[in-house]
Design a protein around this motif. Sequence first.
Motif, short mmCIF file in Angstrom:
data_model
loop_
_atom_site.label_atom_id
_atom_site.label_comp_id
_atom_site.label_asym_id
_atom_site.label_seq_id
_atom_site.Cartn_x
_atom_site.Cartn_y
_atom_site.Cartn_z
N TYR A 1 34.44 43.30 -10.39
CA TYR A 1 35.17 42.69 -11.24
C TYR A 1 34.50 41.66 -11.97
O TYR A 1 35.22 40.62 -12.76
N GLY A 2 33.17 41.42 -11.61
CA GLY A 2 32.37 40.32 -12.25
C GLY A 2 32.21 39.19 -11.64
O GLY A 2 31.58 37.94 -12.22
N ALA A 3 32.77 38.96 -10.40
CA ALA A 3 32.39 37.83 -9.43
C ALA A 3 31.11 37.79 -9.00
O ALA A 3 30.30 38.76 -8.60
N GLY B 1 43.54 37.41 -4.80
CA GLY B 1 42.08 37.03 -5.16
C GLY B 1 41.46 37.82 -6.30
O GLY B 1 40.75 37.67 -7.23
N LEU B 2 41.82 39.22 -6.19
CA LEU B 2 41.30 40.11 -7.24
C LEU B 2 41.82 39.63 -8.64
O LEU B 2 41.26 39.86 -9.68
N SER B 3 43.25 39.65 -8.53
CA SER B 3 43.77 39.05 -9.92
C SER B 3 43.26 37.73 -10.25
O SER B 3 43.00 37.65 -11.53
N ALA B 4 43.13 36.95 -9.43
CA ALA B 4 42.56 35.51 -9.61
C ALA B 4 40.88 35.43 -10.41
O ALA B 4 40.79 34.87 -11.34
N ILE B 5 40.48 36.46 -9.76
CA ILE B 5 39.02 36.71 -10.20
C ILE B 5 39.13 37.28 -11.95
O ILE B 5 38.53 36.29 -12.76
N GLN B 6 39.95 38.15 -12.18
CA GLN B 6 39.98 38.55 -13.45
C GLN B 6 40.85 37.38 -14.56
O GLN B 6 40.26 37.39 -15.68
N ASP C 1 33.76 45.21 1.76
CA ASP C 1 34.20 46.21 0.65
C ASP C 1 34.95 45.45 -0.09
O ASP C 1 34.93 45.55 -1.49
N LYS C 2 35.44 44.28 0.22
CA LYS C 2 36.24 43.29 -0.65
C LYS C 2 35.29 42.59 -1.61
O LYS C 2 35.47 42.35 -2.76
N LEU C 3 34.03 42.19 -1.21
CA LEU C 3 33.22 41.74 -1.93
C LEU C 3 32.49 42.44 -2.99
O LEU C 3 32.19 42.15 -3.91
N GLU C 4 32.41 43.72 -2.50
CA GLU C 4 31.98 44.79 -3.48
C GLU C 4 32.95 45.05 -4.71
O GLU C 4 32.40 44.91 -5.89
N LYS D 1 31.49 31.33 -14.49
CA LYS D 1 30.86 32.05 -13.05
C LYS D 1 32.06 31.91 -12.26
O LYS D 1 32.97 30.89 -12.03
N VAL D 2 32.39 33.04 -11.55
CA VAL D 2 33.60 33.23 -10.67
C VAL D 2 32.91 33.45 -9.37
O VAL D 2 32.30 34.69 -9.42
#
Length: 342
Positions: free
Chosen positions: A206-208, A175-180, A198-201, A189-190
Amino acid sequence: MKAVRMVETGKPLQLQQIPIPSIREKDILVRVRAAGICHSDAHYRAGRSSMGRMPITLGHEVAGEVELIGPQVTNVTAGERVCLHYNISCGECYHCNTGNEQFCDTVRMIGHHVDGGYAEYIAVPERNAIHLPDEISFEEGATLMCASATAFHALHKARVKTGETVAVFGVGGLGLSAIQLAKASGAIKVFAVDIKMDKLELASEYGAIPVDASRVDAVEEIRKFTKGKGVNVALELIGLPKTMGQAIESLGVMGRAVIVGLTNQPISIDTYNQVLGKEAEIIGSNDHLLQELPVLVDMARRKILDTSRVISQIIPLDADKINKRLDDLENYTDDVRAVIVP
Ligand SMILES: [Zn+2]
Ligand SMILES: [Zn+2]
């Protein structure tokens, strides 16, 4: 050399002393400097996927230094830093020749069908080596080869265009890679959907736009943020029927839902309202392609993609510690990403 191997299905992996693998004319021998521990490895150990043979050394997220090259190797030199594409394909069959080598007639995966990277050395064909620039650590290089590559391929399958909106269901390593990568592909918008704060933070750093599915209905929230339209692209990275349904439901007209998470559970779809009526597409995405990896590594070098914060634990080549990590992944008690540094 030391290798941590699966000897029997459903049993802990064992540390064994085995010979350093020999190489054929077009192979290279790589001194492993980092091997990621993946959720798939927990599936393999549990016996939920058939293995090539046993005993087998697990580990398909591998980076290291080239120790030896075969006499016909031309593109890789001894001492070079490399990370390894995990699918070994023939390069000659129909699927290899049409750019879909994950469906190669004779495809074999390292750490699944042939010995992988939970070891001091690994032998692979030259064409599986991707040059790893000095700016990227071995640990990051290893994790690029699985989670990030899978996210990258899924976004290609989704055909994300500039100005589109993307919803990412599940904010783990993928997910963190997918967002970037979605932002780098031009998404304006992502949305990041998860139930852990903690994951949402981290996702919002990363701009999501975080969507806390433990508090709100993810689909309603996404509709609210998109003025009722829904998103152009939804990626399901968890593998739960519920989130697959939400990913499809969150699409707007001509939206594309890409299913990446693994499950064998069926899902039900309202064919008119969710698919046909709005010409939506449901797309499967499996693995990734050799040709995608040099681009991905270059994006990491240019800091367009940062996976340094995904890795949260470094462990030695130790069977007990590796088994403990796999237990944690199995029980979902802790899904931080661990990398073995032999
Ligand atoms: Zn993996
Ligand atoms: Zn092939």
